[in-house]
Design a protein around this motif. Structure first.
Motif, short mmCIF file in Angstrom:
data_model
loop_
_atom_site.label_atom_id
_atom_site.label_comp_id
_atom_site.label_asym_id
_atom_site.label_seq_id
_atom_site.Cartn_x
_atom_site.Cartn_y
_atom_site.Cartn_z
N LEU A 55 0.96 -1.22 0.09
CA LEU A 55 -0.07 0.11 0.02
C LEU A 55 1.03 1.24 0.17
O LEU A 55 0.57 2.36 -0.71
N GLN A 56 1.86 1.23 0.67
CA GLN A 56 2.96 2.61 0.74
C GLN A 56 3.48 2.65 -0.70
O GLN A 56 3.52 3.66 -1.11
N ARG A 57 3.83 1.58 -1.46
CA ARG A 57 4.31 1.69 -2.71
C ARG A 57 3.25 2.16 -3.59
O ARG A 57 3.46 3.15 -4.54
N VAL A 405 2.54 10.40 -16.48
CA VAL A 405 3.65 9.97 -17.37
C VAL A 405 4.95 9.51 -16.95
O VAL A 405 5.45 8.74 -17.33
N GLN A 406 5.24 10.65 -16.05
CA GLN A 406 6.63 10.28 -15.46
C GLN A 406 6.53 9.04 -14.45
O GLN A 406 7.50 8.39 -14.32
N LEU A 407 5.35 9.04 -13.75
CA LEU A 407 5.11 7.91 -13.00
C LEU A 407 5.42 6.58 -13.90
O LEU A 407 5.94 5.52 -13.39
N ALA A 408 4.91 6.30 -15.23
CA ALA A 408 4.88 5.25 -15.97
C ALA A 408 6.30 5.18 -16.36
O ALA A 408 6.51 3.88 -16.60
N LYS A 409 7.03 6.35 -16.88
CA LYS A 409 8.19 6.03 -17.41
C LYS A 409 9.18 5.55 -16.26
O LYS A 409 10.15 4.94 -16.58
N SER A 410 8.87 5.82 -15.05
CA SER A 410 9.75 5.45 -13.96
C SER A 410 9.26 3.87 -13.51
O SER A 410 9.97 3.35 -12.60
N LYS A 411 8.35 3.23 -14.47
CA LYS A 411 7.97 1.94 -14.24
C LYS A 411 6.78 1.56 -12.95
O LYS A 411 6.83 0.58 -12.24
N ASN A 412 6.76 2.76 -12.23
CA ASN A 412 5.58 2.54 -11.42
C ASN A 412 3.94 2.88 -11.90
O ASN A 412 3.36 3.76 -11.78
N TYR A 413 3.83 1.61 -12.66
CA TYR A 413 2.57 1.67 -13.56
C TYR A 413 1.43 1.46 -12.66
O TYR A 413 0.49 2.20 -12.87
N GLN A 414 1.24 0.66 -11.49
CA GLN A 414 0.17 0.75 -10.60
C GLN A 414 -0.08 2.32 -9.92
O GLN A 414 -1.30 2.56 -9.62
N VAL A 415 1.04 2.75 -9.54
CA VAL A 415 0.93 4.10 -8.92
C VAL A 415 0.43 5.28 -9.90
O VAL A 415 -0.37 5.94 -9.48
N ALA A 416 0.83 5.01 -11.03
CA ALA A 416 0.54 5.86 -12.20
C ALA A 416 -1.17 5.82 -12.36
O ALA A 416 -1.69 6.84 -12.62
N CYS A 417 -1.47 4.48 -12.43
CA CYS A 417 -3.04 4.26 -12.64
C CYS A 417 -3.73 4.98 -11.48
O CYS A 417 -4.92 5.63 -11.46
N ARG A 418 -3.32 4.56 -9.99
CA ARG A 418 -4.04 5.14 -9.03
C ARG A 418 -3.82 6.73 -8.86
O ARG A 418 -4.80 7.36 -8.45
N ALA A 432 -7.96 2.18 -2.26
CA ALA A 432 -8.69 0.81 -2.87
C ALA A 432 -8.32 0.65 -4.17
O ALA A 432 -8.64 -0.48 -4.85
N VAL A 433 -7.46 1.40 -5.11
CA VAL A 433 -7.43 1.41 -6.16
C VAL A 433 -5.76 1.05 -6.42
O VAL A 433 -4.95 1.39 -5.75
N GLY A 434 -5.54 0.26 -7.58
CA GLY A 434 -3.94 0.10 -7.93
C GLY A 434 -3.73 -1.24 -8.00
O GLY A 434 -2.67 -1.67 -8.64
N ASN A 435 -4.57 -2.07 -7.65
CA ASN A 435 -4.39 -3.58 -7.89
C ASN A 435 -5.33 -4.31 -8.60
O ASN A 435 -4.85 -5.49 -9.02
N ALA A 439 -11.66 -2.91 -9.37
CA ALA A 439 -11.81 -2.23 -7.84
C ALA A 439 -11.79 -0.63 -8.46
O ALA A 439 -12.52 0.20 -7.94
N PHE A 440 -10.78 -0.32 -9.36
CA PHE A 440 -11.06 1.01 -9.99
C PHE A 440 -12.52 1.53 -10.35
O PHE A 440 -13.05 2.40 -9.91
N PHE A 441 -13.10 0.53 -11.02
CA PHE A 441 -14.32 0.73 -11.43
C PHE A 441 -15.37 0.87 -10.29
O PHE A 441 -16.25 1.73 -10.63
N GLU A 442 -15.23 -0.08 -9.47
CA GLU A 442 -16.17 0.02 -8.42
C GLU A 442 -16.22 1.15 -7.52
O GLU A 442 -17.04 2.01 -7.28
N GLU A 443 -14.78 1.83 -7.24
CA GLU A 443 -14.62 2.96 -6.72
C GLU A 443 -14.86 4.28 -7.38
O GLU A 443 -15.41 5.21 -7.02
N ALA A 444 -14.95 4.29 -8.77
CA ALA A 444 -15.38 5.09 -9.58
C ALA A 444 -16.80 5.36 -9.63
O ALA A 444 -17.35 6.57 -9.62
N ARG A 445 -17.75 4.43 -9.54
CA ARG A 445 -19.00 4.36 -9.50
C ARG A 445 -19.54 4.85 -8.29
O ARG A 445 -20.39 5.82 -8.20
N LYS A 446 -18.81 4.48 -7.02
CA LYS A 446 -19.16 5.20 -5.97
C LYS A 446 -18.87 6.59 -5.77
O LYS A 446 -19.85 7.30 -5.29
N ALA A 447 -17.77 6.96 -6.30
CA ALA A 447 -17.36 8.42 -6.46
C ALA A 447 -18.27 9.54 -7.14
O ALA A 447 -18.53 10.42 -6.90
#
Length: 470
Positions: A55-57, A405-418, A432-435, A439-447
């Motif tokens: 989760l920290q990552r 984009v910079q997060l993706a370039k540094s290979k932090n793909y899930q962090v970029a999505c979050r 709740a997002v990133g794995n 989960a992304f979809f569910e939290e987006a609909r809640k939001a």
């Protein structure tokens, strides 16, 4: 010359008594007896700690040592001999649980490596040296005469590698000689002086080498554990196997295998277009766009998108209708039924082995075979080039787009999505997002108010781990 990590005599005994033993390469499991309750409790505590590191990552911020230390003290303290025994046992229990697939091995390796690095950073120099001695990690210390002869080169590297010029005045007090093959990361970062195949490494930079050694060793041990597990006593123990399967199954939260139909959150074919625009993660939004424009998706895309739609509540008959309506813009119904209907029913557990397949999680999407020409599956943050990724990030300002984009370039793909989620849904639950795309979809609909607050709890799908070659 002195051997760093191989100090002898009374000094070693004194250090052994004074220092906390917090570091281990986990080479041999401890030969002790534990109850089934301890077996399960130890493994769950360690799993909770590893999930804290994950989760920290995923949050993408700087490492919060105070939170990690608090989690360590709660789940896996290292104060007594019993604590150290629990640490060893829980590691080997989780190794048994997470050795069965490439995806599980990757997850376990990543989190265990983060835990080891945290402990290594917290350890004193004496503790590091004891650890090196116990595990045969012996390097020659550079004597003062050689340091003086190489001072200009060492000074140049040191100045270039520190951020504060005050720290650049004095050289580190201890250097060790390390074969260049063990210092590739440091060489790539230009943090060490290289001469005749030997890297001159400041002692404080040894953490990078020790971390790399731990990671490579554990990776090999996980592959060996996978090959040996079927013939082991644990594989035949009806008491242990349910515990091991459950640990592996729930390491990243719900698998979204049960569609939330009876909660009133079911999805129908006519809703998908709107949901793609308002709630889907970028990976699924890209697949939906490709499906609309091409009236077709190859097998990888159909699996990734089809199982995602199943997980958000699209029932089988509606799925057949949805895919038929899109595909039949370029083919007749008979061709669709012959070539594609079976695969859709198979995903819902109605054909073949009748296994009820679950949607792909982020790690599976990121580490699976990358898309080839004409494919649209995969993770945009991992598989899109920079230009394509920028073009896909519509509707957000340039500053936020650049950070993603910079997060993706540094290979932090899930962090970029979050981060993408945080930008699109400022009031959403980004924790709740990133794995998992679902989960992304569910939290987006809640939001956005599109999901009922109390959906039916999803029952886990009983599915045997899939065995793959390491």
């Amino acid at each position: 010359m002195l051997n760093v990590g191989n100090t002898s005599g009374a000094r070693v005994l004194q250090r052994k008594q004074a220092a906390r033993v917090t570091l281990s390469m986990y080479q041999e499991p401890p030969q002790v007896e534990v109850t089934l309750e301890q077996f399960e409790a130890y493994s769950i505590d360690r799993l909770q700690l590893l999930k804290t590191f994950e989760l920290q990552r995923l949050r993408g911020a700087a490492r919060d040592d105070s939170k990690l230390e608090k989690a360590m003290n709660r789940f896996l303290p290292m104060r007594t001999a019993e604590d150290r025994e629990k640490d060893e046992l829980s590691h080997f229990i989780l190794r048994m649980a997470f050795c069965h697939t490439e995806e599980l091995r990757r997850w376990f390796l990543s989190q265990e490596s983060s835990l080891f690095r945290f402990r290594l950073d917290m350890a004193s120099r004496d503790e590091k040296m004891q650890f090196m001695k116990r595990h045969g990690l012996v390097y020659d210390q550079v004597d003062s005469n050689e340091i003086n002869s190489l001072r200009p080169q060492l000074q140049a590297v040191h100045i270039a590698s520190v951020a504060n010029m005050k720290d650049a005045i004095n050289l580190p007090d201890v250097y060790v000689k390390v074969p260049f093959t063990e210092a590739i990361d440091l060489i790539g970062q230009r943090k060490v002086f290289l001469k005749a195949g030997v890297a001159y490494v400041p002692f404080d930079h040894l953490v990078t080498i020790l971390h790399a050694r731990f990671r490579s060793t554990l990776s090999k041990q996980l592959a060996i554990a996978f090959r040996k597990f079927n013939g082991s006593a644990a594989a035949r123990d009806d008491r242990l196997m349910p515990v091991l399967k459950n640990l592996a199954k729930h390491h990243i939260g719900p698998d979204f295998g049960a569609a939330p139909v009876s909660s009133g959150n079911a999805v129908t074919p006519d809703m998908i277009e709107g949901l793609a625009a308002t709630a889907m993660p970028l990976c699924m939004k890209s697949l939906h766009h490709a499906l609309k424009t091409q009236s077709h998706l190859k097998h990888g895309g159909r699996m990734q998108y089809g199982l995602f739609l199943k997980g958000i509540g699209l029932e089988m008959e509606d799925a057949l209708t949805f895919w038929r309506n899109v595909f039949c813009k370029k083919m007749n119904v008979d061709d669709f039924n012959k070539k594609y209907a079976y695969n859709i029913r198979h995903n819902y557990g109605k054909e073949g082995k009748r296994k009820d397949y679950t949607p792909f999680n982020c790690m599976k999407i990121i580490t699976a075979d990358p898309p080839k020409a004409g494919d649209y599956h995969g993770c945009p943050f991992r598989h899109f080039d920079e230009h394509h990724l920028r073009a896909s990030l519509r509707g957000i300002n340039e500053v936020e787009k650049e950070s993603i984009v910079q997060l993706a370039k540094s290979k932090n793909y899930q962090v970029a999505c979050r981060r993408h989620f945080e930008v699109l849904f400022p009031g959403g639950n980004a924790d709740a997002v990133g794995n998992h795309p679902n989960a992304f979809f569910e939290e987006a609909r809640k939001a956005t108010g599109g999901l009922k607050k109390e959906p039916l709890k999803q029952e886990p799908v009983k599915q045997e781990p899939v065995k793959t070659e390491a």
